[in-house]
Scaffold this active site. Structure first.
Site, mmCIF file in Angstrom:
data_model
loop_
_atom_site.group_PDB
_atom_site.id
_atom_site.type_symbol
_atom_site.label_atom_id
_atom_site.label_comp_id
_atom_site.label_asym_id
_atom_site.label_seq_id
_atom_site.Cartn_x
_atom_site.Cartn_y
_atom_site.Cartn_z
ATOM 1 N N HIS A 145 0.817 -1.226 0.000
ATOM 2 C CA HIS A 145 0.000 0.000 0.000
ATOM 3 C C HIS A 145 0.844 1.267 0.000
ATOM 4 C CE1 HIS A 145 -4.044 -1.807 0.701
ATOM 5 N NE2 HIS A 145 -3.266 -2.833 0.988
ATOM 6 N N ASP A 199 3.540 9.261 -0.657
ATOM 7 C CA ASP A 199 2.327 8.539 -0.269
ATOM 8 C C ASP A 199 2.043 7.476 -1.327
ATOM 9 O OD1 ASP A 199 0.051 7.984 1.223
ATOM 10 O OD2 ASP A 199 -0.557 10.082 1.340
HETATM 11 P P1 ADQ Z 1 -2.999 5.944 4.926
HETATM 12 O O1 ADQ Z 1 -1.593 6.373 5.096
HETATM 13 O O2 ADQ Z 1 -3.790 5.749 6.151
HETATM 14 O O3 ADQ Z 1 -3.123 4.647 4.021
HETATM 15 P P2 ADQ Z 1 -4.887 7.372 3.044
HETATM 16 O O4 ADQ Z 1 -4.847 6.647 1.763
HETATM 17 O O5 ADQ Z 1 -4.990 8.837 2.866
HETATM 18 O O6 ADQ Z 1 -3.637 7.123 3.986
HETATM 19 O O7 ADQ Z 1 -6.135 6.856 3.833
HETATM 20 C C1 ADQ Z 1 -6.545 7.474 4.983
HETATM 21 C C2 ADQ Z 1 -7.970 6.996 5.311
HETATM 22 O O8 ADQ Z 1 -8.186 7.275 6.653
HETATM 23 C C3 ADQ Z 1 -9.008 7.716 4.485
HETATM 24 O O9 ADQ Z 1 -10.049 6.842 4.186
HETATM 25 C C4 ADQ Z 1 -9.465 8.820 5.419
HETATM 26 O O10 ADQ Z 1 -10.810 9.180 5.276
HETATM 27 C C5 ADQ Z 1 -9.234 8.204 6.776
HETATM 28 N N1 ADQ Z 1 -8.834 9.287 7.679
HETATM 29 C C6 ADQ Z 1 -7.742 10.051 7.614
HETATM 30 N N2 ADQ Z 1 -7.764 10.993 8.569
HETATM 31 C C7 ADQ Z 1 -8.905 10.825 9.230
HETATM 32 C C8 ADQ Z 1 -9.551 11.499 10.319
HETATM 33 N N3 ADQ Z 1 -9.009 12.570 10.865
HETATM 34 N N4 ADQ Z 1 -10.728 11.033 10.754
HETATM 35 C C9 ADQ Z 1 -11.285 9.967 10.164
HETATM 36 N N5 ADQ Z 1 -10.762 9.307 9.127
HETATM 37 C C10 ADQ Z 1 -9.587 9.721 8.673
HETATM 38 C C11 ADQ Z 1 -2.192 3.727 3.409
HETATM 39 C C12 ADQ Z 1 -1.146 4.365 2.498
HETATM 40 C C13 ADQ Z 1 -1.815 5.202 1.421
HETATM 41 C C14 ADQ Z 1 -2.818 4.355 0.662
HETATM 42 C C15 ADQ Z 1 -3.735 3.611 1.606
HETATM 43 C C16 ADQ Z 1 -4.607 2.607 0.878
HETATM 44 O O11 ADQ Z 1 -0.234 5.167 3.248
HETATM 45 O O12 ADQ Z 1 -0.854 5.743 0.525
HETATM 46 O O13 ADQ Z 1 -3.593 5.187 -0.188
HETATM 47 O O14 ADQ Z 1 -3.011 2.893 2.594
HETATM 48 O O15 ADQ Z 1 -3.860 1.768 0.078
#
Ligand code: ADQ
Length: 503
Positions: free
Chosen positions: A157, A365
């Site tokens: 991921h 990311d």
């Molecule tokens: P993350 O690093 O967690 O994921 P991201 O892809 O942005 O990053 O996903 C974050 C998720 O958490 C989103 O669904 C978002 O809505 C939720 N989230 C973030 N902040 C939040 C908050 N304050 N309150 C509630 N929900 C929150 C990892 C990798 C990424 C990759 C994903 C999926 O680092 O690059 O896109 O996995 O593969």
């Protein structure tokens, strides 16, 4: 039909539809598992002081989950240690934050071995096994050692680092070798795939099989790109819910005569929060006439709070927000509202919709689902503008965002200015194209293309051209994969990389 067995470090399917998830992985996997028979296996999130192989089995939101607890030492060495203090920073190009302790890597190997020992007896001969993320790279090798002959796939991921970064890790060779126990290895973008191939070709004396598989360490595997997406329908249902509506109304009431800029991230150094705040400060400095017309809301719940680098980051973010607000606040308004907690997904959807600008500026990311959620939550008749870092995997699929370099304060500031002054017609035009991409490259496409490729990875008689044509589902680069594996992809990667703040 074969069962799908998903394995990830944390098993945290949201209990109710609107629940706040622990990260992008949980969101994507619970959506994926709902339509397949099988189960989701991993760590319960609990620790014990006694070794225990007890498996907890539950049914959560139509998904069967099987979890085990970790011992305290495992939690420190495997989770806080090798996964989050070694591999996470290294894979996000932060060798300055990478801990190279040997005990951490021993804990990592130990937990992967233990997971394999518990999982192997639960498997049936025709199960497809799909392992997720950097915590579990050696799991496939451990399952093979126990005689598991099923197709096993691995999806990363997060980014795969360039060879010169990866080789700073003692044991980098064993780590990559263990990936060759899988039949299929998936990456979010062709940049990460290309970095992996470069390592294999350059450092491990690897090569290509005639069918397009990558060969090294006496084995071969299929390596491909599978960009992760959203469960779009689910997210749009949330966005239309009463809770989302209430969150929208609340934000709208708070920003009368002001435009809302929103950032939503785990509090993680890879997300570029400090650089973003400094870029925002530059914007305030350079645009005195706009200071009273905007509010920047940053939602950033604490993440991995037991790891030192995360504690330091939190203190620095607190201090920066305080300093900038101190400089630019008026008696009746402050430019930044910083909230150090998570929100339910339906509330988030309402907040995204109320924001004229979605500010997503990670330094590195794998993909970034927040960028896609922001787009999916917009009002088609009055959509906001996504300002997106070129270093998010999502930038490769979302060229209609305002693409910026997050390290450059000027580019963050200019990107904000472009977004805030963009005419409605242009906002709609860009949003439509972004939304088409979010809808097309959704989580079901991601899941189905991975599972199909995993099935096919055990069919060696598939003709060469067909295998290559399958390479990049849902990605703009698919057409190029038909030629020769190494050189063309490298040229394509250079040609596609977005440049400068795109107006
Ligand atoms: P993350 O690093 O967690 O994921 P991201 O892809 O942005 O990053 O996903 C974050 C998720 O958490 C989103 O669904 C978002 O809505 C939720 N989230 C973030 N902040 C939040 C908050 N304050 N309150 C509630 N929900 C929150 C990892 C990798 C990424 C990759 C994903 C999926 O680092 O690059 O896109 O996995 O593969």
């Amino acid at each position: 039909m074969s069962r799908l067995v998903v394995v990830s470090n944390r098993v945290n399917a949201p209990e109710r539809p609107g629940d706040a998830p622990a990260g992008g992985l949980a969101v994507a996997l619970s959506a994926a598992l709902r339509e397949y028979s099988g189960f989701w296996f991993g760590w319960s999130g609990e620790t014990t002081d006694q070794p225990s192989d007890k498996i907890q089995i539950r049914r959560v939101n139509d998904v069967t989950v099987m979890t085990v607890d970790l011992e305290d030492a495992d939690y420190q060495e495997y989770y806080n240690g090798y996964a989050n203090a070694t591999l996470w920073p290294l894979f996000h190009d932060r060798i300055d934050l990478t801990a190279y302790d040997r005990s951490f890597s021993e804990g990592y190997e130990r937990v992967n071995r233990r997971f394999a020992e518990i999982l192997a007896p639960l498997l049936q001969p025709d199960d497809l096994i799909w392992v997720h993320d950097y915590h579990l790279i050696p799991l496939g090798r451990e399952l093979r050692r126990l005689g598991v002959g099923n197709p096993i796939g691995f999806f990363l991921h997060i980014p795969w680092p360039a060879p010169q970064i990866l080789t700073t890790l003692p044991g980098h060779r064993q780590l990559v070798e263990s990936l060759f126990a899988y039949d299929l290895v998936g990456f979010q973008t062709d940049e990460w795939l290309w970095a992996f191939e470069s390592y294999v070709l350059g450092e491990a004396a690897g090569g290509w099989e005639s069918d397009g598989r990558l060969r090294a360490f006496g084995r071969s595997l299929t390596a491909r790109v599978f960009p992760i997406g959203l469960d779009v329908e689910d997210f749009q249902t949330l966005a239309a819910s009463p809770m989302a509506r209430r969150a929208y109304d609340r934000m709208a009431a708070h920003t009368v005569f002001r435009n809302l800029i929103v950032g939503v991230d785990r509090l993680d150094y890879s997300k570029g929060l400090e650089e973003r705040l400094l870029g925002f400060e530059r914007f305030l400095r350079d645009n005195p006439d706009l200071r009273r017309e905007i509010l920047y809301l940053q939602v950033a719940p604490t993440s991995r709070g037991e790891v030192e680098a995360y504690q330091d980051l939190r203190m620095r973010i607190d201090a920066l927000c305080g300093r900038i607000n101190g400089l630019y606040a008026e008696v009746d308004s402050a430019p930044i509202r910083y909230v150090n907690r998570g929100y339910r997904r339906d509330e988030l959807a309402g907040i995204y919709r109320a924001a004229r600008v979605g500010l997503v500026t990670p330094l590195r990311d794998g993909m970034n689902l927040v960028a896609k959620e922001y787009v999916a939550a917009q009002d088609p008749e009055n959509p906001g503008v996504l300002v997106l870092s070129r270093f998010a995997g999502a930038a490769r699929q979302m060229p209609d965002a305002v693409i910026i370099n997050p390290y450059s304060r000027e580019e963050v500031s200019e990107g904000l200015k472009i977004a805030l002054s963009m005419p409605l017609v242009e906002r709609i035009r860009r949003w439509r194209r972004l939304m088409d991409g979010v809808e097309t490259s959704n989580v079901k496409v991601w899941r189905d293309s991975f599972v199909e490729a995993l099935r096919a990875s055990r069919e060696p008689d598939l003709p060469f051209g067909d295998r290559l044509r399958e390479r990049d589902p849902g990605s703009a680069t698919a057409a190029f994969a038909d030629v020769s594996p190494g050189g063309v992809r490298q040229a394509q990667f250079r040609a596609e990389w977005p440049t400068g703040p795109a107006a």
